[in-house]
Design a protein around this motif. Structure first.
Motif, PDB file in Angstrom:
ATOM      1  N   ALA A 182       0.975  -1.388  -0.135  1.00 38.20           N
ATOM      2  CA  ALA A 182       0.202   0.261  -0.035  1.00 38.20           C
ATOM      3  C   ALA A 182       0.561   1.523  -0.013  1.00 38.20           C
ATOM      4  CB  ALA A 182      -0.653  -0.064   1.330  1.00 38.20           C
ATOM      5  N   ALA A 183       0.395   2.416  -0.560  1.00 37.62           N
ATOM      6  CA  ALA A 183       1.298   3.493  -0.435  1.00 37.62           C
ATOM      7  C   ALA A 183       1.067   4.056   1.287  1.00 37.62           C
ATOM      8  CB  ALA A 183       0.290   4.504  -1.517  1.00 37.62           C
ATOM      9  N   ARG A 184       0.600   3.455   1.784  1.00 38.21           N
ATOM     10  CA  ARG A 184       1.179   4.536   3.063  1.00 38.21           C
ATOM     11  C   ARG A 184       0.263   3.457   4.213  1.00 38.21           C
ATOM     12  NH1 ARG A 184      -1.639   7.881   0.375  1.00 38.21           N
ATOM     13  NH2 ARG A 184       0.098   8.814  -1.127  1.00 38.21           N
ATOM     14  N   THR A 185       0.302   3.568   5.266  1.00 36.79           N
ATOM     15  CA  THR A 185      -0.239   3.477   6.419  1.00 36.79           C
ATOM     16  C   THR A 185      -2.154   3.681   6.324  1.00 36.79           C
ATOM     17  OG1 THR A 185      -0.495   4.648   8.402  1.00 36.79           O
ATOM     18  CG2 THR A 185       1.296   2.889   7.899  1.00 36.79           C
ATOM     19  N   SER A 186      -2.219   4.805   6.630  1.00 37.79           N
ATOM     20  CA  SER A 186      -4.315   4.788   5.948  1.00 37.79           C
ATOM     21  C   SER A 186      -4.737   4.592   4.911  1.00 37.79           C
ATOM     22  CB  SER A 186      -3.832   6.505   6.075  1.00 37.79           C
ATOM     23  OG  SER A 186      -3.547   6.857   4.782  1.00 37.79           O
ATOM     24  N   SER A 187      -3.745   3.762   4.049  1.00 32.40           N
ATOM     25  CA  SER A 187      -4.229   3.298   2.570  1.00 32.40           C
ATOM     26  C   SER A 187      -5.192   2.143   2.662  1.00 32.40           C
ATOM     27  CB  SER A 187      -3.104   3.194   1.645  1.00 32.40           C
ATOM     28  OG  SER A 187      -2.577   4.287   1.267  1.00 32.40           O
ATOM     29  N   THR A 188      -5.948   2.062   1.948  1.00 37.51           N
ATOM     30  CA  THR A 188      -7.108   0.965   2.185  1.00 37.51           C
ATOM     31  C   THR A 188      -6.966  -0.325   0.875  1.00 37.51           C
ATOM     32  OG1 THR A 188      -9.201   1.852   0.348  1.00 37.51           O
ATOM     33  CG2 THR A 188      -9.040   1.895   3.054  1.00 37.51           C
ATOM     34  N   THR A 189      -6.175   0.236  -0.179  1.00 37.38           N
ATOM     35  CA  THR A 189      -5.764   0.331  -1.227  1.00 37.38           C
ATOM     36  C   THR A 189      -4.496  -0.299  -1.859  1.00 37.38           C
ATOM     37  OG1 THR A 189      -6.887   2.119  -2.500  1.00 37.38           O
ATOM     38  CG2 THR A 189      -8.102   0.712  -2.660  1.00 37.38           C
ATOM     39  N   GLY A 190      -4.427  -1.219  -2.826  1.00 31.57           N
ATOM     40  CA  GLY A 190      -2.550  -0.872  -2.897  1.00 31.57           C
ATOM     41  C   GLY A 190      -2.199  -2.936  -4.298  1.00 31.57           C
ATOM     42  N   THR A 191      -1.214  -2.759  -4.052  1.00 34.60           N
ATOM     43  CA  THR A 191      -1.311  -3.659  -5.223  1.00 34.60           C
ATOM     44  C   THR A 191      -1.089  -4.995  -4.826  1.00 34.60           C
ATOM     45  OG1 THR A 191      -0.886  -2.072  -6.906  1.00 34.60           O
ATOM     46  CG2 THR A 191       0.417  -4.202  -7.244  1.00 34.60           C
ATOM     47  N   VAL A 192      -0.978  -6.447  -4.874  1.00 36.26           N
ATOM     48  CA  VAL A 192      -0.717  -7.779  -5.216  1.00 36.26           C
ATOM     49  C   VAL A 192       0.833  -7.813  -6.018  1.00 36.26           C
ATOM     50  CG1 VAL A 192      -1.098  -9.880  -4.467  1.00 36.26           C
ATOM     51  CG2 VAL A 192      -2.309  -7.824  -2.943  1.00 36.26           C
ATOM     52  N   THR A 193       1.396  -8.275  -5.740  1.00 40.43           N
ATOM     53  CA  THR A 193       1.955  -8.905  -7.079  1.00 40.43           C
ATOM     54  C   THR A 193       2.857 -10.294  -6.537  1.00 40.43           C
ATOM     55  OG1 THR A 193       3.119  -6.747  -7.371  1.00 40.43           O
ATOM     56  CG2 THR A 193       4.336  -9.066  -8.413  1.00 40.43           C
ATOM     57  N   TRP A 194       2.973 -11.619  -7.376  1.00 41.00           N
ATOM     58  CA  TRP A 194       3.257 -12.796  -6.958  1.00 41.00           C
ATOM     59  C   TRP A 194       4.904 -13.030  -7.483  1.00 41.00           C
ATOM     60  CZ3 TRP A 194      -1.037 -11.332  -8.680  1.00 41.00           C
ATOM     61  CH2 TRP A 194      -2.149 -12.012  -9.781  1.00 41.00           C
ATOM     62  N   TRP A 195       5.546 -13.369  -7.045  1.00 45.39           N
ATOM     63  CA  TRP A 195       6.996 -13.867  -7.696  1.00 45.39           C
ATOM     64  C   TRP A 195       7.360 -14.917  -7.506  1.00 45.39           C
ATOM     65  CZ3 TRP A 195       8.888  -8.519  -9.168  1.00 45.39           C
ATOM     66  CH2 TRP A 195       8.306  -7.674  -8.401  1.00 45.39           C
ATOM     67  N   ASP A 196       8.311 -15.290  -8.759  1.00 48.11           N
ATOM     68  CA  ASP A 196       9.152 -16.575  -8.597  1.00 48.11           C
ATOM     69  C   ASP A 196      10.464 -16.016  -8.821  1.00 48.11           C
ATOM     70  OD1 ASP A 196       6.885 -18.280  -9.491  1.00 48.11           O
ATOM     71  OD2 ASP A 196       7.103 -17.700 -10.990  1.00 48.11           O
ATOM     72  N   ARG A 197      11.388 -17.311  -7.521  1.00 49.00           N
ATOM     73  CA  ARG A 197      13.382 -16.910  -7.853  1.00 49.00           C
ATOM     74  C   ARG A 197      13.519 -17.960  -8.579  1.00 49.00           C
ATOM     75  NH1 ARG A 197      16.814 -13.641  -5.639  1.00 49.00           N
ATOM     76  NH2 ARG A 197      17.845 -14.581  -5.272  1.00 49.00           N
ATOM     77  N   ARG A 198      13.957 -17.084 -10.120  1.00 47.23           N
ATOM     78  CA  ARG A 198      14.678 -18.405 -11.518  1.00 47.23           C
ATOM     79  C   ARG A 198      16.174 -17.678 -11.352  1.00 47.23           C
ATOM     80  NH1 ARG A 198       9.040 -17.144 -15.371  1.00 47.23           N
ATOM     81  NH2 ARG A 198       7.882 -18.322 -14.216  1.00 47.23           N
ATOM     82  N   ASP A 199      16.842 -18.975 -11.152  1.00 44.24           N
ATOM     83  CA  ASP A 199      17.898 -18.593 -11.386  1.00 44.24           C
ATOM     84  C   ASP A 199      18.566 -17.345 -11.139  1.00 44.24           C
ATOM     85  OD1 ASP A 199      18.167 -20.492 -13.605  1.00 44.24           O
ATOM     86  OD2 ASP A 199      17.321 -19.023 -14.943  1.00 44.24           O
ATOM     87  N   GLY A 200      18.769 -17.391  -9.486  1.00 48.15           N
ATOM     88  CA  GLY A 200      19.515 -16.596  -8.683  1.00 48.15           C
ATOM     89  C   GLY A 200      18.544 -15.118  -8.920  1.00 48.15           C
ATOM     90  N   ARG A 201      17.091 -14.717  -9.478  1.00 49.06           N
ATOM     91  CA  ARG A 201      16.574 -13.894  -9.875  1.00 49.06           C
ATOM     92  C   ARG A 201      15.015 -13.689  -9.312  1.00 49.06           C
ATOM     93  NH1 ARG A 201      19.073  -9.778 -14.206  1.00 49.06           N
ATOM     94  NH2 ARG A 201      17.518  -8.414 -12.595  1.00 49.06           N
ATOM     95  N   TRP A 202      14.968 -12.991  -8.787  1.00 49.85           N
ATOM     96  CA  TRP A 202      13.306 -13.000  -8.965  1.00 49.85           C
ATOM     97  C   TRP A 202      12.210 -11.678 -10.309  1.00 49.85           C
ATOM     98  CZ3 TRP A 202      10.293 -15.604  -4.784  1.00 49.85           C
ATOM     99  CH2 TRP A 202      11.482 -15.187  -4.007  1.00 49.85           C
ATOM    100  N   VAL A 203      11.304 -12.541  -9.884  1.00 49.92           N
ATOM    101  CA  VAL A 203      10.925 -12.349 -11.938  1.00 49.92           C
ATOM    102  C   VAL A 203       8.999 -12.941 -11.390  1.00 49.92           C
ATOM    103  CG1 VAL A 203      10.383 -13.182 -13.917  1.00 49.92           C
ATOM    104  CG2 VAL A 203      12.177 -14.108 -13.054  1.00 49.92           C
TER     105      VAL A 203
END
Length: 232
Positions: free
Chosen positions: A45-66
Protein backbone atom coordinates in the motif's frame (compact mmCIF):
# COMPACT_ATOMS: atom_id res chain seq x y z
CA UNK A 1 24.08 27.35 -21.84
CA UNK A 2 22.29 27.75 -25.17
CA UNK A 3 18.49 27.43 -25.16
CA UNK A 4 18.59 24.31 -27.33
CA UNK A 5 21.08 22.63 -25.02
CA UNK A 6 19.01 23.59 -21.96
CA UNK A 7 15.87 22.11 -23.49
CA UNK A 8 17.77 18.95 -24.40
CA UNK A 9 19.23 18.64 -20.90
CA UNK A 10 15.82 19.20 -19.35
CA UNK A 11 14.26 16.56 -21.57
CA UNK A 12 17.03 14.12 -20.68
CA UNK A 13 16.48 14.74 -16.97
CA UNK A 14 12.75 14.10 -17.32
CA UNK A 15 13.43 10.88 -19.21
CA UNK A 16 15.94 9.75 -16.59
CA UNK A 17 13.51 10.53 -13.77
CA UNK A 18 10.76 8.56 -15.48
CA UNK A 19 13.06 5.58 -15.93
CA UNK A 20 14.52 5.61 -12.44
CA UNK A 21 11.81 3.53 -10.64
CA UNK A 22 11.93 0.85 -13.33
CA UNK A 23 15.71 0.76 -13.14
CA UNK A 24 15.60 -0.35 -9.51
CA UNK A 25 15.96 -4.06 -8.74
CA UNK A 26 12.66 -5.96 -8.33
CA UNK A 27 11.02 -5.40 -4.94
CA UNK A 28 11.98 -8.82 -3.48
CA UNK A 29 15.63 -8.09 -4.29
CA UNK A 30 15.41 -5.01 -2.04
CA UNK A 31 13.81 -6.86 0.87
CA UNK A 32 15.78 -7.88 3.96
CA UNK A 33 13.88 -11.18 4.23
CA UNK A 34 11.67 -13.01 1.75
CA UNK A 35 11.01 -16.11 3.84
CA UNK A 36 13.65 -18.37 2.35
CA UNK A 37 11.50 -19.90 -0.39
CA UNK A 38 11.43 -19.38 -4.14
CA UNK A 39 7.91 -17.91 -4.27
CA UNK A 40 6.73 -14.67 -2.71
CA UNK A 41 3.59 -12.55 -2.66
CA UNK A 42 3.99 -8.85 -1.92
CA UNK A 43 0.96 -6.80 -0.82
CA UNK A 44 1.93 -3.15 -0.88
CA UNK A 45 0.00 0.00 0.00
CA UNK A 46 1.13 3.59 -0.45
CA UNK A 47 0.84 4.41 3.27
CA UNK A 48 -0.58 2.99 6.51
CA UNK A 49 -3.86 4.87 6.01
CA UNK A 50 -4.41 3.31 2.57
CA UNK A 51 -7.21 0.85 1.92
CA UNK A 52 -6.01 -0.09 -1.56
CA UNK A 53 -2.74 -1.12 -3.14
CA UNK A 54 -1.17 -3.86 -5.23
CA UNK A 55 -0.60 -7.59 -4.80
CA UNK A 56 2.23 -9.06 -6.87
CA UNK A 57 3.41 -12.65 -6.93
CA UNK A 58 7.01 -13.52 -7.74
CA UNK A 59 9.14 -16.53 -8.70
CA UNK A 60 12.83 -16.88 -8.00
CA UNK A 61 14.51 -18.20 -11.13
CA UNK A 62 18.23 -18.54 -11.81
CA UNK A 63 19.05 -16.47 -8.75
CA UNK A 64 16.68 -13.61 -9.60
CA UNK A 65 13.12 -12.64 -8.69
CA UNK A 66 10.74 -12.49 -11.65
CA UNK A 67 7.19 -11.11 -11.56
CA UNK A 68 4.62 -13.84 -12.22
CA UNK A 69 1.49 -11.69 -11.90
CA UNK A 70 -0.06 -8.62 -10.33
CA UNK A 71 -3.51 -7.37 -9.34
CA UNK A 72 -5.14 -4.44 -7.50
CA UNK A 73 -5.59 -5.16 -3.80
CA UNK A 74 -7.77 -4.02 -0.93
CA UNK A 75 -6.77 -3.75 2.72
CA UNK A 76 -8.48 -3.09 6.04
CA UNK A 77 -11.03 -0.30 6.31
CA UNK A 78 -8.76 1.41 8.88
CA UNK A 79 -5.57 0.85 6.89
CA UNK A 80 -2.49 -1.08 7.94
CA UNK A 81 -0.67 -1.51 11.26
CA UNK A 82 2.47 -3.32 12.39
CA UNK A 83 1.51 -6.94 13.03
CA UNK A 84 3.08 -7.20 16.47
CA UNK A 85 1.03 -4.31 17.84
CA UNK A 86 -2.26 -5.05 16.10
CA UNK A 87 -5.43 -5.43 18.17
CA UNK A 88 -8.41 -7.56 17.24
CA UNK A 89 -11.50 -5.78 15.95
CA UNK A 90 -9.65 -2.73 14.66
CA UNK A 91 -10.28 -3.37 10.94
CA UNK A 92 -6.56 -3.03 10.24
CA UNK A 93 -4.38 -5.25 8.06
CA UNK A 94 -1.25 -6.52 9.86
CA UNK A 95 2.03 -5.73 8.15
CA UNK A 96 4.89 -8.22 8.18
CA UNK A 97 6.18 -11.39 6.54
CA UNK A 98 4.00 -14.49 6.94
CA UNK A 99 3.74 -18.05 5.70
CA UNK A 100 0.65 -19.42 3.97
CA UNK A 101 -0.45 -22.54 5.89
CA UNK A 102 -3.17 -23.72 3.49
CA UNK A 103 -5.91 -22.71 1.07
CA UNK A 104 -9.66 -23.06 1.40
CA UNK A 105 -12.82 -22.19 -0.43
CA UNK A 106 -16.53 -22.63 -0.88
CA UNK A 107 -15.92 -23.57 -4.51
CA UNK A 108 -13.75 -26.46 -5.75
CA UNK A 109 -10.04 -25.73 -6.00
CA UNK A 110 -8.86 -24.30 -9.32
CA UNK A 111 -7.59 -27.01 -11.64
CA UNK A 112 -3.84 -26.60 -11.08
CA UNK A 113 -3.91 -25.99 -7.32
CA UNK A 114 -1.20 -27.94 -5.46
CA UNK A 115 -1.57 -26.29 -2.05
CA UNK A 116 -3.57 -28.12 0.59
CA UNK A 117 -7.14 -27.00 -0.13
CA UNK A 118 -9.96 -27.34 2.37
CA UNK A 119 -13.56 -27.14 1.15
CA UNK A 120 -15.94 -25.01 3.19
CA UNK A 121 -19.01 -26.89 4.40
CA UNK A 122 -22.18 -25.86 6.18
CA UNK A 123 -20.63 -26.46 9.61
CA UNK A 124 -17.25 -24.80 8.86
CA UNK A 125 -16.30 -21.94 11.18
CA UNK A 126 -13.25 -19.82 11.90
CA UNK A 127 -13.09 -19.29 15.65
CA UNK A 128 -12.20 -15.76 16.75
CA UNK A 129 -13.35 -16.11 20.35
CA UNK A 130 -10.49 -15.13 22.65
CA UNK A 131 -11.81 -17.43 25.37
CA UNK A 132 -11.87 -20.53 23.18
CA UNK A 133 -9.26 -23.25 22.92
CA UNK A 134 -9.86 -23.07 19.15
CA UNK A 135 -8.90 -19.38 18.88
CA UNK A 136 -7.71 -18.49 15.37
CA UNK A 137 -8.41 -21.96 14.03
CA UNK A 138 -10.77 -23.63 11.58
CA UNK A 139 -13.45 -25.37 13.62
CA UNK A 140 -15.83 -28.00 12.25
CA UNK A 141 -18.27 -28.10 13.87
CA UNK A 142 -18.05 -24.99 16.05
CA UNK A 143 -16.90 -25.98 19.56
CA UNK A 144 -19.11 -25.28 22.54
CA UNK A 145 -16.54 -22.83 23.97
CA UNK A 146 -16.44 -20.80 20.73
CA UNK A 147 -19.29 -18.30 20.56
CA UNK A 148 -20.93 -17.86 17.15
CA UNK A 149 -21.01 -14.09 17.65
CA UNK A 150 -17.21 -14.17 18.01
CA UNK A 151 -16.58 -16.36 14.95
CA UNK A 152 -17.01 -16.42 11.18
CA UNK A 153 -19.43 -18.89 9.63
CA UNK A 154 -17.31 -19.37 6.52
CA UNK A 155 -20.07 -20.42 4.16
CA UNK A 156 -21.86 -17.13 4.85
CA UNK A 157 -19.17 -15.29 2.86
CA UNK A 158 -20.03 -16.76 -0.52
CA UNK A 159 -18.21 -14.14 -2.56
CA UNK A 160 -15.13 -13.49 -0.42
CA UNK A 161 -14.41 -17.09 0.52
CA UNK A 162 -15.06 -18.63 -2.87
CA UNK A 163 -11.26 -18.96 -2.81
CA UNK A 164 -8.82 -18.00 -0.05
CA UNK A 165 -5.37 -18.56 1.43
CA UNK A 166 -4.78 -18.51 5.18
CA UNK A 167 -2.19 -15.88 6.10
CA UNK A 168 -0.04 -17.09 8.99
CA UNK A 169 -0.55 -13.95 11.09
CA UNK A 170 -0.89 -14.85 14.81
CA UNK A 171 -1.36 -18.45 13.72
CA UNK A 172 1.47 -20.68 14.94
CA UNK A 173 1.31 -19.49 18.57
CA UNK A 174 -1.79 -17.31 18.79
CA UNK A 175 -1.71 -14.31 21.12
CA UNK A 176 -5.20 -13.62 22.46
CA UNK A 177 -6.54 -10.26 21.39
CA UNK A 178 -4.07 -9.75 18.55
CA UNK A 179 -6.42 -10.93 15.82
CA UNK A 180 -7.76 -13.98 14.05
CA UNK A 181 -8.92 -14.95 10.60
CA UNK A 182 -6.53 -12.98 8.39
CA UNK A 183 -6.76 -14.28 4.83
CA UNK A 184 -5.93 -13.47 1.24
CA UNK A 185 -9.32 -13.79 -0.42
CA UNK A 186 -11.65 -12.61 -3.18
CA UNK A 187 -12.88 -9.01 -3.10
CA UNK A 188 -16.12 -8.18 -1.36
CA UNK A 189 -17.97 -4.89 -1.74
CA UNK A 190 -15.19 -2.67 -0.40
CA UNK A 191 -12.32 -2.54 2.08
CA UNK A 192 -11.80 -5.57 4.33
CA UNK A 193 -11.98 -6.13 8.08
CA UNK A 194 -8.21 -6.73 8.11
CA UNK A 195 -7.61 -9.24 5.33
CA UNK A 196 -6.03 -8.66 1.92
CA UNK A 197 -8.36 -9.13 -1.03
CA UNK A 198 -7.99 -9.28 -4.80
CA UNK A 199 -10.34 -9.83 -7.76
CA UNK A 200 -11.71 -13.34 -8.18
CA UNK A 201 -9.67 -14.16 -11.29
CA UNK A 202 -6.46 -13.04 -9.57
CA UNK A 203 -7.22 -15.27 -6.58
CA UNK A 204 -7.66 -18.24 -8.89
CA UNK A 205 -4.37 -17.47 -10.61
CA UNK A 206 -2.57 -17.22 -7.27
CA UNK A 207 -3.92 -20.61 -6.17
CA UNK A 208 -2.82 -22.19 -9.44
CA UNK A 209 0.61 -20.61 -9.01
CA UNK A 210 1.36 -21.26 -5.33
CA UNK A 211 3.49 -24.36 -4.77
CA UNK A 212 4.02 -25.48 -1.14
CA UNK A 213 7.26 -27.20 -2.16
CA UNK A 214 8.67 -23.77 -3.00
CA UNK A 215 7.94 -22.20 0.39
CA UNK A 216 5.67 -19.30 -0.59
CA UNK A 217 5.27 -16.39 1.85
CA UNK A 218 3.39 -13.11 1.82
CA UNK A 219 4.93 -9.76 2.75
CA UNK A 220 2.45 -7.00 3.63
CA UNK A 221 3.57 -3.41 4.02
CA UNK A 222 3.80 0.13 2.73
CA UNK A 223 6.06 1.77 0.19
CA UNK A 224 8.11 3.61 2.84
CA UNK A 225 8.31 4.33 6.56
CA UNK A 226 8.47 1.93 9.52
CA UNK A 227 6.15 -0.56 7.82
CA UNK A 228 8.01 -0.47 4.51
CA UNK A 229 7.72 -3.80 2.74
CA UNK A 230 11.41 -3.58 1.82
CA UNK A 231 12.23 -3.91 5.50
CA UNK A 232 10.93 -7.47 5.74
Amino acid sequence: MRLGAAVLASASLVALTAMAPDARPPLPERMADTGGGSQLITARAARTSSTTGTVTWWDRRDGRWVKAGSAPARFGAKGLVEGGSRRQGTNTTPTGLYDLPYAFGIEPAPKETTATYRRVRQNSWWCQDNDSRSYNRWAEPRPADCRAAESEHLISYGKQYAYALVIGFNYERPVRGRGAGIFLHVNGRGATAGCVSVPRDAMRRILNWADPARGPHIAIGTESGPTSIAGY
